[in-house]
Design a protein around this motif. Structure first.
Motif, PDB file in Angstrom:
ATOM      1  N   PRO A 150       8.353  59.618  42.425  1.00 21.15           N
ATOM      2  CA  PRO A 150       9.610  60.086  42.626  1.00 21.15           C
ATOM      3  C   PRO A 150      10.073  61.718  42.461  1.00 21.15           C
ATOM      4  O   PRO A 150      10.820  62.124  43.029  1.00 21.15           O
ATOM      5  CB  PRO A 150      10.561  58.954  41.886  1.00 21.15           C
ATOM      6  CG  PRO A 150       9.746  58.983  40.859  1.00 21.15           C
ATOM      7  CD  PRO A 150       8.250  58.837  41.439  1.00 21.15           C
ATOM      8  N   VAL A 151       9.307  62.311  41.412  1.00 20.31           N
ATOM      9  CA  VAL A 151       9.748  63.575  41.131  1.00 20.31           C
ATOM     10  C   VAL A 151       8.575  64.227  41.912  1.00 20.31           C
ATOM     11  O   VAL A 151       7.618  64.090  41.800  1.00 20.31           O
ATOM     12  CB  VAL A 151       9.513  63.934  39.800  1.00 20.31           C
ATOM     13  CG1 VAL A 151       9.753  65.264  39.381  1.00 20.31           C
ATOM     14  CG2 VAL A 151      10.407  63.001  38.918  1.00 20.31           C
ATOM     15  N   SER A 200       4.203  67.572  48.317  1.00 19.50           N
ATOM     16  CA  SER A 200       5.549  67.138  47.744  1.00 19.50           C
ATOM     17  C   SER A 200       6.489  66.527  49.002  1.00 19.50           C
ATOM     18  O   SER A 200       6.097  66.444  49.995  1.00 19.50           O
ATOM     19  CB  SER A 200       6.457  68.569  47.408  1.00 19.50           C
ATOM     20  OG  SER A 200       6.282  69.541  48.416  1.00 19.50           O
ATOM     21  N   ALA A 201       7.772  66.085  48.498  1.00 20.37           N
ATOM     22  CA  ALA A 201       8.496  65.381  49.430  1.00 20.37           C
ATOM     23  C   ALA A 201       8.914  66.282  50.683  1.00 20.37           C
ATOM     24  O   ALA A 201       9.049  65.914  51.720  1.00 20.37           O
ATOM     25  CB  ALA A 201       9.767  64.833  48.828  1.00 20.37           C
ATOM     26  N   SER A 202       9.174  67.582  50.359  1.00 23.59           N
ATOM     27  CA  SER A 202       9.629  68.569  51.309  1.00 23.59           C
ATOM     28  C   SER A 202       8.434  68.995  52.089  1.00 23.59           C
ATOM     29  O   SER A 202       8.382  69.944  52.952  1.00 23.59           O
ATOM     30  CB  SER A 202      10.129  69.783  50.398  1.00 23.59           C
ATOM     31  OG  SER A 202       9.457  70.504  49.948  1.00 23.59           O
ATOM     32  N   VAL A 209       8.368  50.333  46.494  1.00 18.60           N
ATOM     33  CA  VAL A 209       7.600  50.861  47.713  1.00 18.60           C
ATOM     34  C   VAL A 209       6.288  50.246  47.751  1.00 18.60           C
ATOM     35  O   VAL A 209       5.490  50.255  46.723  1.00 18.60           O
ATOM     36  CB  VAL A 209       7.477  52.427  47.209  1.00 18.60           C
ATOM     37  CG1 VAL A 209       6.814  52.870  48.709  1.00 18.60           C
ATOM     38  CG2 VAL A 209       8.882  52.985  47.560  1.00 18.60           C
ATOM     39  N   GLN A 210       6.108  49.896  48.913  1.00 19.12           N
ATOM     40  CA  GLN A 210       4.311  49.146  49.053  1.00 19.12           C
ATOM     41  C   GLN A 210       3.688  50.122  49.936  1.00 19.12           C
ATOM     42  O   GLN A 210       4.301  50.727  50.830  1.00 19.12           O
ATOM     43  CB  GLN A 210       4.613  47.808  49.767  1.00 19.12           C
ATOM     44  CG  GLN A 210       5.022  46.607  49.022  1.00 19.12           C
ATOM     45  CD  GLN A 210       6.726  46.680  49.117  1.00 19.12           C
ATOM     46  OE1 GLN A 210       7.181  46.946  49.975  1.00 19.12           O
ATOM     47  NE2 GLN A 210       7.276  46.676  47.754  1.00 19.12           N
ATOM     48  N   LEU A 211       2.377  50.473  49.522  1.00 16.53           N
ATOM     49  CA  LEU A 211       1.525  51.691  50.139  1.00 16.53           C
ATOM     50  C   LEU A 211       0.324  50.658  50.630  1.00 16.53           C
ATOM     51  O   LEU A 211       0.021  50.082  49.987  1.00 16.53           O
ATOM     52  CB  LEU A 211       1.352  52.533  49.380  1.00 16.53           C
ATOM     53  CG  LEU A 211       2.403  53.243  48.652  1.00 16.53           C
ATOM     54  CD1 LEU A 211       1.644  54.312  47.704  1.00 16.53           C
ATOM     55  CD2 LEU A 211       3.351  54.160  49.764  1.00 16.53           C
ATOM     56  N   GLN A 212       0.036  51.050  51.912  1.00 14.45           N
ATOM     57  CA  GLN A 212      -1.036  50.528  52.413  1.00 14.45           C
ATOM     58  C   GLN A 212      -1.875  51.759  52.970  1.00 14.45           C
ATOM     59  O   GLN A 212      -1.753  52.272  54.047  1.00 14.45           O
ATOM     60  CB  GLN A 212      -0.825  49.553  53.894  1.00 14.45           C
ATOM     61  CG  GLN A 212      -1.978  49.027  54.300  1.00 14.45           C
ATOM     62  CD  GLN A 212      -2.610  48.059  53.942  1.00 14.45           C
ATOM     63  OE1 GLN A 212      -1.783  47.128  53.208  1.00 14.45           O
ATOM     64  NE2 GLN A 212      -3.947  47.576  53.834  1.00 14.45           N
ATOM     65  N   SER A 253      10.488  59.702  52.304  1.00 17.65           N
ATOM     66  CA  SER A 253      10.758  60.876  52.043  1.00 17.65           C
ATOM     67  C   SER A 253      11.206  61.521  50.905  1.00 17.65           C
ATOM     68  O   SER A 253      11.282  62.713  50.626  1.00 17.65           O
ATOM     69  CB  SER A 253      11.732  61.334  53.342  1.00 17.65           C
ATOM     70  OG  SER A 253      12.991  60.561  53.024  1.00 17.65           O
ATOM     71  N   TYR A 254      11.602  60.634  50.123  1.00 17.31           N
ATOM     72  CA  TYR A 254      12.191  61.031  48.638  1.00 17.31           C
ATOM     73  C   TYR A 254      10.826  61.301  47.854  1.00 17.31           C
ATOM     74  O   TYR A 254      11.283  61.723  46.417  1.00 17.31           O
ATOM     75  CB  TYR A 254      12.876  59.867  48.001  1.00 17.31           C
ATOM     76  CG  TYR A 254      14.211  59.676  48.732  1.00 17.31           C
ATOM     77  CD1 TYR A 254      15.092  58.690  48.185  1.00 17.31           C
ATOM     78  CD2 TYR A 254      14.712  60.486  49.440  1.00 17.31           C
ATOM     79  CE1 TYR A 254      16.040  58.403  48.784  1.00 17.31           C
ATOM     80  CE2 TYR A 254      16.145  60.303  50.189  1.00 17.31           C
ATOM     81  CZ  TYR A 254      16.605  59.226  49.640  1.00 17.31           C
ATOM     82  OH  TYR A 254      17.977  59.023  50.183  1.00 17.31           O
ATOM     83  N   TYR A 255       9.673  60.950  48.081  1.00 18.86           N
ATOM     84  CA  TYR A 255       8.558  60.789  47.151  1.00 18.86           C
ATOM     85  C   TYR A 255       7.445  61.905  47.578  1.00 18.86           C
ATOM     86  O   TYR A 255       7.237  62.182  48.678  1.00 18.86           O
ATOM     87  CB  TYR A 255       7.952  59.314  47.252  1.00 18.86           C
ATOM     88  CG  TYR A 255       8.660  58.248  46.670  1.00 18.86           C
ATOM     89  CD1 TYR A 255       9.389  57.750  47.718  1.00 18.86           C
ATOM     90  CD2 TYR A 255       8.684  57.957  45.366  1.00 18.86           C
ATOM     91  CE1 TYR A 255      10.333  56.577  46.979  1.00 18.86           C
ATOM     92  CE2 TYR A 255       9.377  56.852  44.946  1.00 18.86           C
ATOM     93  CZ  TYR A 255      10.216  56.223  45.874  1.00 18.86           C
ATOM     94  OH  TYR A 255      11.037  54.965  45.338  1.00 18.86           O
ATOM     95  N   GLY A 256       6.825  62.462  46.435  1.00 16.40           N
ATOM     96  CA  GLY A 256       5.768  63.365  46.557  1.00 16.40           C
ATOM     97  C   GLY A 256       4.586  62.198  46.859  1.00 16.40           C
ATOM     98  O   GLY A 256       4.418  61.348  46.309  1.00 16.40           O
TER      99      GLY A 256
END
Length: 123
Positions: free
Chosen positions: A99-100, A51-53, A1-4, A29-32
């Motif tokens: 990821p968690v 969190s992801a949710s 995953v790349q973040l900007q 959407s899988y990641y916090g």
């Protein structure tokens, strides 16, 4: 995953900024998502987590009530709305994902990091 990370800049004390963290190369959407900051000569400091949710949030004590973290999974983007900015908020702000989805203030818990965006608050 790349973040900007983006959205930093110069703002007067009492003002506001909104930072963005655009993700690519993975399923955001899988990641916090977390935000950290680092001021000159200081250690990296936890700012906020979502969190992801989007059901769990956590804020650092120094930003509670002033900053709001959010996300738009359809746009693969996280946000940090910063209001009532203070001189001591001046720092490079980094977004990161883990990821968690449990909240964590420990930067070592985060897997991917953006490059940082500078926020400067002036008097």
């Amino acid at each position: 995953v790349q973040l900007q990370a983006s959205g930093g800049g110069l703002v007067q004390a009492g003002g506001f900024l909104r930072l963005s963290c655009a993700a690519s190369g993975g399923t955001f959407s899988y990641y916090g998502v977390g935000w950290f900051r680092q001021a000159p000569g200081k250690e990296r400091e936890f700012v906020a987590f979502l969190s992801a949710s989007a059901r769990t949030t956590l804020y650092g004590d120094s930003v509670k009530g002033r900053f709001t973290i959010s996300r738009d999974n359809a746009k693969n983007t996280g946000y940090l709305q910063m209001n009532s900015l203070k001189l001591e908020d001046t720092a490079i702000y980094y977004c990161a994902v883990k990821p968690v989805s449990s909240a964590s203030v420990n930067p070592n818990s985060y897997t991917y990091w953006g490059q940082g965006t500078l926020v400067t608050v002036s008097s």
